[in-house]
Structure formats: C-alpha cells, structure tokens
Design a protein around this motif. Structure first.
Motif, PDB file in Angstrom:
ATOM      1  N   LEU A   7      26.913 -29.240   2.945  1.00  0.00           N
ATOM      2  CA  LEU A   7      27.649 -28.829   1.746  1.00  0.00           C
ATOM      3  C   LEU A   7      27.534 -29.886   0.658  1.00  0.00           C
ATOM      4  CD1 LEU A   7      30.933 -27.423   3.338  1.00  0.00           C
ATOM      5  CD2 LEU A   7      28.914 -26.145   2.610  1.00  0.00           C
ATOM      6  N   ALA A   8      27.717 -29.431  -0.579  1.00  0.00           N
ATOM      7  CA  ALA A   8      27.719 -30.362  -1.704  1.00  0.00           C
ATOM      8  C   ALA A   8      28.844 -31.369  -1.524  1.00  0.00           C
ATOM      9  CB  ALA A   8      27.886 -29.592  -3.012  1.00  0.00           C
ATOM     10  N   ARG A   9      28.652 -32.566  -2.047  1.00  0.00           N
ATOM     11  CA  ARG A   9      29.648 -33.635  -1.893  1.00  0.00           C
ATOM     12  C   ARG A   9      30.993 -33.213  -2.489  1.00  0.00           C
ATOM     13  NH1 ARG A   9      25.184 -36.698  -3.693  1.00  0.00           N
ATOM     14  NH2 ARG A   9      24.269 -38.019  -2.069  1.00  0.00           N
ATOM     15  N   GLY A  10      32.056 -33.471  -1.718  1.00  0.00           N
ATOM     16  CA  GLY A  10      33.392 -33.166  -2.202  1.00  0.00           C
ATOM     17  C   GLY A  10      33.837 -31.745  -1.951  1.00  0.00           C
ATOM     18  N   PHE A  11      32.983 -30.946  -1.273  1.00  0.00           N
ATOM     19  CA  PHE A  11      33.312 -29.554  -0.976  1.00  0.00           C
ATOM     20  C   PHE A  11      33.508 -29.378   0.522  1.00  0.00           C
ATOM     21  CE2 PHE A  11      31.386 -29.437  -5.074  1.00  0.00           C
ATOM     22  CZ  PHE A  11      31.930 -28.340  -5.735  1.00  0.00           C
ATOM     23  N   SER A  12      34.387 -28.456   0.878  1.00  0.00           N
ATOM     24  CA  SER A  12      34.623 -28.149   2.286  1.00  0.00           C
ATOM     25  C   SER A  12      34.740 -26.642   2.441  1.00  0.00           C
ATOM     26  CB  SER A  12      35.896 -28.835   2.791  1.00  0.00           C
ATOM     27  OG  SER A  12      37.032 -28.363   2.078  1.00  0.00           O
ATOM     28  N   SER A  38      26.107 -13.634  -6.457  1.00  0.00           N
ATOM     29  CA  SER A  38      26.949 -14.641  -7.042  1.00  0.00           C
ATOM     30  C   SER A  38      27.178 -15.741  -6.001  1.00  0.00           C
ATOM     31  CB  SER A  38      28.275 -14.021  -7.455  1.00  0.00           C
ATOM     32  OG  SER A  38      29.167 -14.963  -7.974  1.00  0.00           O
ATOM     33  N   PRO A  39      26.954 -16.985  -6.369  1.00  0.00           N
ATOM     34  CA  PRO A  39      27.048 -18.075  -5.414  1.00  0.00           C
ATOM     35  C   PRO A  39      28.422 -18.731  -5.388  1.00  0.00           C
ATOM     36  CG  PRO A  39      26.079 -18.884  -7.420  1.00  0.00           C
ATOM     37  CD  PRO A  39      26.412 -17.428  -7.660  1.00  0.00           C
ATOM     38  N   HIS A  40      28.607 -19.641  -4.427  1.00  0.00           N
ATOM     39  CA  HIS A  40      29.793 -20.502  -4.368  1.00  0.00           C
ATOM     40  C   HIS A  40      29.316 -21.937  -4.595  1.00  0.00           C
ATOM     41  CE1 HIS A  40      33.280 -22.692  -2.831  1.00  0.00           C
ATOM     42  NE2 HIS A  40      33.956 -21.561  -2.909  1.00  0.00           N
ATOM     43  N   PRO A  41      30.057 -22.736  -5.341  1.00  0.00           N
ATOM     44  CA  PRO A  41      29.599 -24.107  -5.645  1.00  0.00           C
ATOM     45  C   PRO A  41      29.303 -24.963  -4.411  1.00  0.00           C
ATOM     46  CG  PRO A  41      31.456 -23.516  -7.036  1.00  0.00           C
ATOM     47  CD  PRO A  41      31.325 -22.420  -6.027  1.00  0.00           C
ATOM     48  N   LYS A  42      29.951 -24.668  -3.302  1.00  0.00           N
ATOM     49  CA  LYS A  42      29.775 -25.524  -2.120  1.00  0.00           C
ATOM     50  C   LYS A  42      28.363 -25.452  -1.539  1.00  0.00           C
ATOM     51  CE  LYS A  42      31.151 -22.381   1.642  1.00  0.00           C
ATOM     52  NZ  LYS A  42      30.861 -21.152   0.911  1.00  0.00           N
ATOM     53  N   ASP A  43      27.646 -24.351  -1.802  1.00  0.00           N
ATOM     54  CA  ASP A  43      26.357 -24.098  -1.157  1.00  0.00           C
ATOM     55  C   ASP A  43      25.176 -24.363  -2.083  1.00  0.00           C
ATOM     56  OD1 ASP A  43      27.348 -23.184   1.431  1.00  0.00           O
ATOM     57  OD2 ASP A  43      28.106 -21.447   0.341  1.00  0.00           O
ATOM     58  N   PHE A  44      25.144 -25.535  -2.702  1.00  0.00           N
ATOM     59  CA  PHE A  44      24.018 -25.925  -3.550  1.00  0.00           C
ATOM     60  C   PHE A  44      23.406 -27.230  -3.035  1.00  0.00           C
ATOM     61  CE2 PHE A  44      25.714 -22.974  -6.747  1.00  0.00           C
ATOM     62  CZ  PHE A  44      24.535 -22.398  -7.195  1.00  0.00           C
ATOM     63  N   VAL A  93      16.707  -9.674  -8.548  1.00  0.00           N
ATOM     64  CA  VAL A  93      17.973 -10.405  -8.460  1.00  0.00           C
ATOM     65  C   VAL A  93      18.478 -10.289  -7.024  1.00  0.00           C
ATOM     66  CG1 VAL A  93      20.295 -10.697  -9.370  1.00  0.00           C
ATOM     67  CG2 VAL A  93      18.476  -9.833 -10.862  1.00  0.00           C
ATOM     68  N   LEU A  94      18.541 -11.407  -6.323  1.00  0.00           N
ATOM     69  CA  LEU A  94      19.059 -11.436  -4.957  1.00  0.00           C
ATOM     70  C   LEU A  94      20.580 -11.404  -5.015  1.00  0.00           C
ATOM     71  CD1 LEU A  94      16.726 -14.211  -3.483  1.00  0.00           C
ATOM     72  CD2 LEU A  94      16.346 -11.739  -3.563  1.00  0.00           C
ATOM     73  N   LEU A  95      21.178 -10.470  -4.275  1.00  0.00           N
ATOM     74  CA  LEU A  95      22.613 -10.222  -4.389  1.00  0.00           C
ATOM     75  C   LEU A  95      23.357 -10.543  -3.101  1.00  0.00           C
ATOM     76  CD1 LEU A  95      22.769  -6.780  -6.242  1.00  0.00           C
ATOM     77  CD2 LEU A  95      23.014  -9.051  -7.228  1.00  0.00           C
ATOM     78  N   GLY A  96      24.594 -10.997  -3.281  1.00  0.00           N
ATOM     79  CA  GLY A  96      25.507 -11.198  -2.167  1.00  0.00           C
ATOM     80  C   GLY A  96      26.845 -11.658  -2.712  1.00  0.00           C
ATOM     81  N   GLN A  97      27.930 -11.374  -1.985  1.00  0.00           N
ATOM     82  CA  GLN A  97      29.244 -11.847  -2.426  1.00  0.00           C
ATOM     83  C   GLN A  97      29.304 -13.371  -2.421  1.00  0.00           C
ATOM     84  OE1 GLN A  97      29.264  -8.835  -0.690  1.00  0.00           O
ATOM     85  NE2 GLN A  97      29.968  -7.792  -2.518  1.00  0.00           N
ATOM     86  N   ASN A  98      28.564 -13.978  -1.538  1.00  0.00           N
ATOM     87  CA  ASN A  98      28.432 -15.432  -1.483  1.00  0.00           C
ATOM     88  C   ASN A  98      26.974 -15.717  -1.179  1.00  0.00           C
ATOM     89  OD1 ASN A  98      28.979 -18.149  -1.366  1.00  0.00           O
ATOM     90  ND2 ASN A  98      29.962 -18.082   0.625  1.00  0.00           N
ATOM     91  N   VAL A  99      26.129 -15.400  -2.144  1.00  0.00           N
ATOM     92  CA  VAL A  99      24.693 -15.249  -1.919  1.00  0.00           C
ATOM     93  C   VAL A  99      24.033 -16.503  -1.367  1.00  0.00           C
ATOM     94  CG1 VAL A  99      24.057 -15.851  -4.295  1.00  0.00           C
ATOM     95  CG2 VAL A  99      22.587 -14.317  -2.960  1.00  0.00           C
ATOM     96  N   ASN A 100      24.474 -17.681  -1.813  1.00  0.00           N
ATOM     97  CA  ASN A 100      23.782 -18.896  -1.373  1.00  0.00           C
ATOM     98  C   ASN A 100      24.287 -19.426  -0.034  1.00  0.00           C
ATOM     99  OD1 ASN A 100      26.171 -19.515  -2.707  1.00  0.00           O
ATOM    100  ND2 ASN A 100      25.435 -21.471  -3.495  1.00  0.00           N
ATOM    101  N   SER A 101      25.183 -18.689   0.620  1.00  0.00           N
ATOM    102  CA  SER A 101      25.542 -19.035   1.998  1.00  0.00           C
ATOM    103  C   SER A 101      24.728 -18.204   2.983  1.00  0.00           C
ATOM    104  CB  SER A 101      27.039 -18.810   2.243  1.00  0.00           C
ATOM    105  OG  SER A 101      27.344 -17.432   2.247  1.00  0.00           O
ATOM    106  N   TYR A 102      23.689 -17.534   2.483  1.00  0.00           N
ATOM    107  CA  TYR A 102      22.800 -16.727   3.318  1.00  0.00           C
ATOM    108  C   TYR A 102      22.357 -17.512   4.541  1.00  0.00           C
ATOM    109  CZ  TYR A 102      18.584 -14.257   4.803  1.00  0.00           C
ATOM    110  OH  TYR A 102      17.632 -13.614   5.547  1.00  0.00           O
ATOM    111  N   ASN A 103      22.375 -16.859   5.699  1.00  0.00           N
ATOM    112  CA  ASN A 103      22.000 -17.522   6.950  1.00  0.00           C
ATOM    113  C   ASN A 103      21.477 -16.470   7.936  1.00  0.00           C
ATOM    114  OD1 ASN A 103      23.740 -19.693   9.352  1.00  0.00           O
ATOM    115  ND2 ASN A 103      21.585 -19.345   8.976  1.00  0.00           N
ATOM    116  N   ASP A 104      20.164 -16.396   8.060  1.00  0.00           N
ATOM    117  CA  ASP A 104      19.549 -15.434   8.965  1.00  0.00           C
ATOM    118  C   ASP A 104      19.434 -16.056  10.354  1.00  0.00           C
ATOM    119  OD1 ASP A 104      18.126 -13.503  10.265  1.00  0.00           O
ATOM    120  OD2 ASP A 104      16.218 -13.926   9.239  1.00  0.00           O
ATOM    121  N   THR A 105      20.326 -15.662  11.253  1.00  0.00           N
ATOM    122  CA  THR A 105      20.312 -16.183  12.616  1.00  0.00           C
ATOM    123  C   THR A 105      19.558 -15.264  13.567  1.00  0.00           C
ATOM    124  OG1 THR A 105      22.454 -15.128  13.039  1.00  0.00           O
ATOM    125  CG2 THR A 105      22.476 -17.423  12.302  1.00  0.00           C
TER     126      THR A 105
END
Length: 672
Positions: free
Chosen positions: A390-395, A427-433, A366-378
């Motif tokens: 971002l998903a349509r209608g999200f900011s 746990s993800p945020h809806p904007k990052d799908f 199980v990959l974990l993060g407070q906002n897991v799907n905003s993961y960004n390895d720079t």
C-alpha cells in the motif's frame, strides 16, 4: 423399465392454473402464486390439456399445480394428433380412459421404437420422451417434419437465441449513475439478446422497460421513482393494446428490494447487479402476471463469459468491467451492500475482450471497477511481478491475498494488445497506487496520464469518520509522489460536503486542499445519508441542509476558479487528441479528448496526413507537393495546438493527423 423411464419428469410449473372441474383432484389444491417444482408421473409426455377442465395456456401446454398420476380421475390429454378432438365444445367431458384406449396402439409402437434404439446402442433424448413418436428418431421426412412441429409447440424446449423475429420481444433500457452501470447495461443487453429480446431506443414500441439504477445518493433514487410513476401511467394506457412490464435493475434494486414490488405495484421485476442471468426468466414470468425478484449477491459472479452488446456507442470508447464489488466499507458508501465484496475477472478474459474491441476499431478502453486498482486475479498460479504494498500512510480493514496478478500486471498486458489504443481506468482508491503502476503510466505511451484519486475531504478528522484509513497529510504526500514520477499527470477527485460532524474548520481544510493540489477535474456532492451504511447506524447526519448546500457551492466555485487558471497554462501547448465527433454547439467544429482527459474543440477541416508531414511543410523543407490531407473522422488521432480556454474546455488549432507512437516520438519525448 422402458415404461417407467419414459414417464417421470420434473417440470417447472410456470403458472398457477388449477382444474376448475368439481370432480378433478386439482381443484382441491391451493398453492402460492410462485413457481414450484412438481413431479409428473404420466403415461405419455405429450399431453397439454386437462381432460376435466380443459386448462391450458396459449401455447397449448398444460400447467398444473399438483401430482398427476395415471390412476387419478384427472388426466391430461391432447397429443398433437388429437387437438382437433379436444377443440370441440364437448371435448372436456371425454373420459380419460377412452383417450388412453385410443392412444394405446400408438404408444406401444413408440415404446417398441425406443426399445429398438436402445438395442442399437442409441440413447433416446429427453426431447424424444417429451415429444413422443414425432421425434423418436425415424428417418422419414414426415416424421422429421412432425418432430419439428412438435418441438416448436413446447416452448421450454426451444432455443430462445434462435427465436424468430416475429416472436422476439423488445426491451427499452434506461441507465442512471456511474460508468459501471453503463457497462452493466451492455451485459444485460447481451443476456437478453441471447434469450429472445432485442433492445430498442423507442419506449413506445417496447414490451418491457428496464431502469438500471443508482443508489449512491437520494437525488438519484428520486429520479427513478419519478420515472416509475410515469411508466405506471403508460401501462394503464397500453393495458389492452400492448401490455408493458417494468423492471428495476442495479443498486437501487438491491437496496430497496420488496419495497419496489409492494409500492402501488409499480414494478414487475426487481433484479440486483449479480442476478442479471436470471432476468429472462423473470421477464417471462412477468408476462404471465407473476412479479419476481432476485437480488442475491454473489461471491464470484463477474460475467466474464458474457460479451457485452455495445448499443448506442460512437465506436471510439468502450467500457470493460474488470472487477465487481468493494471491500473498503467507507462509512458513507452503500456500494458494498448493493454490489457485494470484491472479486476480479481472470486476466485472460479481459485481455481477450480488449483484443476484440481493438479488432472492431475501438481506440480507447476504460477499465472499470468500484475499486479498480485493487484488482487481484487469484485464478492464476502466478506471483505479482513486483512489490505491491500500500501507499505510505495508508491502511485497509481487510487483508489482501499475497498471490495472484495485480492491477499493474493487468494494465501492462492490456496496454500491449494494441499500442494505438488508449487505456484509462476508474474508479480507484488512493491506497492502491504502488510505484510499479505509476512507472507504467509514465513509460507506456498508450496508458493515459490521467488519474482519478478521490479525496472526499481535506480534514483528517472527517476522513477518520469516513473510515478512509488515511490522513490528509498522507494523501498530499501521495499526490506529490505521483507528480514526481509522472510530472505532466492530470488529477481528478471526489468531494463530499457536509458529512456527519463536519465543522466549518473541516470545510475550510477541504478548500485548502483544493488550492494545494489544483485538480483538473472534480465530482462534488452534498452528503446524502444511505441506509445500511456505518454512518447510518453509528453517526448522526447533523449538518443542516442549507449549510451543506452553501459549503458545496463554495467547493464548486473554488474548484472552477482554480481549474480555469490551470487551463490557461495549456495555451500554446500541443496535444494528441482522440476525435470523438462533431461538437454539439458548433456543427462546423470537432471535439475530442487529450491524453490528460481534457476536452478540446477545434475546426473541422483538412489536415496533413502526419505530424511529420506537418513539420516538413512548416519548415518549408519539402521538395515536392505535400501529400493531400483529409478531414479527421471519429476514432482518429490528431495533433492540436491549444489557442484558448473557456472554463474546463480548451480550444485549439488543428495541425495534423498523427498516431500515439509518432506523437510520443516527435512531441512528448522532445519536450520532456
């Protein structure tokens, strides 16, 4: 030069011990109880007892609070050879000058040896300076033994990871809250293990008790306070027999900070989520009677180099933390204030950890993060493999970097490590799908078709006050889009009842959303005001407690009613189930989870070795005796046909052993 170099060190005074002799300069110093750095300029680095007052700790190491110099009246003494002299009752009155005179020949010999090493191109180590002639590099066996003995007498030179079993201490850890806290406990256990502490499951044998806490709701914090008062009574009973130190870790530590130390002295150590590396030092200070706190948030701490110690797991599931913190700043949420801003682990460190888990036989990560799907390895100079808008209608209130690897890139790489290992995330945020992530879930057989997509409320007005940065219409459109790409996906959500300003109409809109989406799982709570949040500063917690509870009950009842109806549709379907172990209610049954994260209970019996073998037996096409079957064990995959449902639990008939690849080829692909 040698004389000057030999005797200037910066040591960390671990105690606040001053000299009690009236003629000693140390008696005039009064410092705080906190550790401080001092420069000790002395003529030998092997002293451990004050010649004036005989101050020393149990290890024989002198811990002073002031500047020692060779010209002062107070001098330390007692090299290992002279401990016998100073152990007598009148040894404290031995003049320092007499001790220096006695030591002068040995010191001259040691300096000649060090000079010889320098001429030969060998550089003496700090340990040789601090340990004296017992460790100055001679080749004789007696010198080597003396060096080893002297080394062991200086505790801050010891390698704590090799502490003998008799010297190691035991720590008992209780974990509260989310999966991220479970992962953090595994990190803490690893750090402590490398520093002389072993984890125990019995609080009675522990030298230290640590509570890894959650601060997201008041009810969670109250449980911690209750436990702290309990451990205070335990400490009083054990004060003379086995002293106990108590520490608070995690989100509650960061949120309440000094209050935890000041309230009736319930706690010795307070450590925030980004300061676990400092925990061993703080625990050692606590053993010396010094309370400590470190709740500094970090902009880059991810513990990527710490291999978690997975204690008490079933060897089937493992949590892997991939990022920490959150930038969303939802008005009700304390996470950005307790865990800081988002930062992601390097992709390769995550892949390596997953590979290690596969080698150890784990079957689900199980990959974990407070906002897991905003993961960004720079940290890598790579561009995202696709468009991750971002998903349509999200900011969002913050700007995401244009470069670096994104969550879909990570899931792609992790899922390739072992095709027979399931991959989940929360746990993800809806904007990052973005679509690339959804297509990966559909196409990769070992990426579970189960998505957590928190709604929080079904009212756009409430969502605006929550600073979720989308409307309920945009959320529903995203749900429809997900189901279009992944038709058999299982959906779960979070709901908060009674948020600031929520009206009865807002509540009814939430119930309507439940009917519209028909979630498979949900986590539902009444709103709890948290200090520091935007809601605490700018909004009013104006929904009465009894109204919150009534609305919460209606949300819960609605969800379970719809979930039961949905689970009834599972009857007759065949699922691939990962066996977790025996059922808690029925020792003759096994329990496991489907790809869609539904719990299934089935009979514990022997089954054919593969689904293909089961098909041949069922059709009667086998020309010989079937291969002998076996009883499934935890960590194995089995095919189970659902026969009934009870609430959110399914019951089924065991058909056969199987694998992800076989089941996808023979069942999933055939039914799609």
């Amino acid at each position: 030069m040698l004389r000057a170099a030999s005797l200037s060190f910066r040591l960390l005074c671990r105690r606040s011990i001053g000299c009690s002799a009236s003629h000693c300069p140390l008696s005039s110093f009064a410092t705080s109880s906190h550790s401080r750095l001092f420069t000790h300029t002395v003529s030998t680095a092997r002293w451990s007892r004050c010649a004036c007052c005989s101050s020393q700790d149990a290890t024989g190491v002198h811990h002073c609070r002031a500047l020692h110099s060779s010209g002062s009246n107070c001098e330390a003494s007692a090299s290992p050879q002279m401990q016998a002299e100073l152990s007598s009752e009148d040894s404290v009155d031995v003049p320092a000058e007499r001790i220096f005179k006695q030591r002068r020949p040995a010191e001259k010999e040691r300096l000649r040896s060090l000079e010889s090493q320098l001429k030969d191109g060998r550089i003496p180590s700090l340990q040789q300076f601090m340990l004296g002639d017992e460790a100055h590099g001679t080749s004789s066996a007696s010198s080597a033994n003396a060096a080893e003995s002297a080394h062991s007498s200086v505790p801050y030179l010891n390698d704590l990871s090799t502490t003998s079993n008799s010297d190691r201490k035991k720590v008992y850890i209780e974990t509260y809250g989310c999966q991220m806290n479970v992962s953090d406990t595994e990190i803490v256990a690893s750090i402590l293990q490398q520093n002389g502490y072993d984890q125990t499951t019995e609080e009675d044998e522990a030298d230290s008790v640590l509570l890894n806490t959650c601060a997201i709701r008041d009810n969670a914090e109250q449980k911690i306070w209750d436990r702290l008062y309990y451990f205070r009574s335990v400490r009083r009973k054990r004060k003379k027999t086995q002293p106990l130190s108590v520490g608070v870790l995690g989100c509650m530590a960061e949120r309440l900070k000094k209050k935890l130390l000041e309230t009736d002295k319930l706690v010795d150590v307070v450590v925030g989520p980004d300061a676990y590396r400092d925990l061993p030092r703080l625990l050692r200070n606590a053993d010396d009677g010094q309370a400590g706190i470190n709740v500094i948030l970090s902009a880059d701490e991810t513990y990527a180099d710490v291999a978690p110690v997975r204690v008490g797991t079933n060897g089937v599931h493992a949590f892997v933390s991939i990022m920490r913190g959150c930038n969303n700043m939802c008005s009700y949420c304390i996470v950005p204030f307790t865990r800081g801003r988002e930062r992601s682990r390097p992709v390769e460190s995550i892949v390596d950890e997953v590979r290690a888990l596969s080698d150890q036989g784990y079957k689900e990560v199980v990959l974990l993060g407070q906002n897991v799907n905003s993961y960004n390895d720079t940290s890598v100079e790579e561009k995202p493999s696709a468009d991750y808008s971002l998903a349509r209608g999200f900011s969002t209130i913050y700007k995401k970097p244009d470069d670096g690897l994104r969550f879909a890139d990570l899931v792609d790489r992790v899922s390739r490590v072992d095709s027979e290992m399931r991959i989940r995330f929360t746990s993800p945020h809806p904007k990052d799908f973005p679509d690339p992530l959804l297509h990966l879930i559909r196409e990769r057989a070992n990426v579970c078709r189960s998505i957590h997509i928190p709604a929080q409320s079904g009212s756009s007005a409430v969502l605006e006050r929550m600073r979720r940065n989308h409307t309920v219409e945009a959320y529903i459109a995203l749900i429809d889009h997900i189901r279009e790409i992944v038709p058999d996906v299982s959906l779960s959500s979070d709901f908060i009842s009674g948020f600031c300003g929520e009206t009865e109409e807002d509540h009814q809109q939430t119930l309507s959303l439940l009917h519209r989406v028909k979630y498979d799982h949900a986590f539902m709570f009444a709103y709890s005001l948290r200090e520091k949040t935007h809601a605490h500063r700018q909004l009013s917690d104006d929904v009465p407690h009894d109204v919150k509870q009534r609305r919460l009950r209606e949300v819960i009842d609605t969800f379970y009613s719809l979930a039961r109806e949905k689970n009834e549709l599972e009857v007759g379907k065949t699922h691939l189930v990962l066996v977790e172990g025996p059922s808690r209610k029925n020792p003759h049954a096994l329990v496991g989870k489907t790809d869609t994260n539904k719990k299934v209970v089935f009979e514990q019996k022997s089954a054919p070795v593969s689904y293909q073998a089961y098909q041949r037996q069922s059709s009667g096409s086998t020309s010989s005796d079937p291969a002998p079957g076996s009883v499934p064990a935890p960590g194995q995959y089995v095919a189970v046909r659902i026969t009934s449902s009870s609430g959110v639990t399914l019951r089924g008939q065991l058909l056969a052993h199987s694998t992800i690849a076989e089941f996808d080829r023979l069942v999933t692909s055939a039914s799609s």
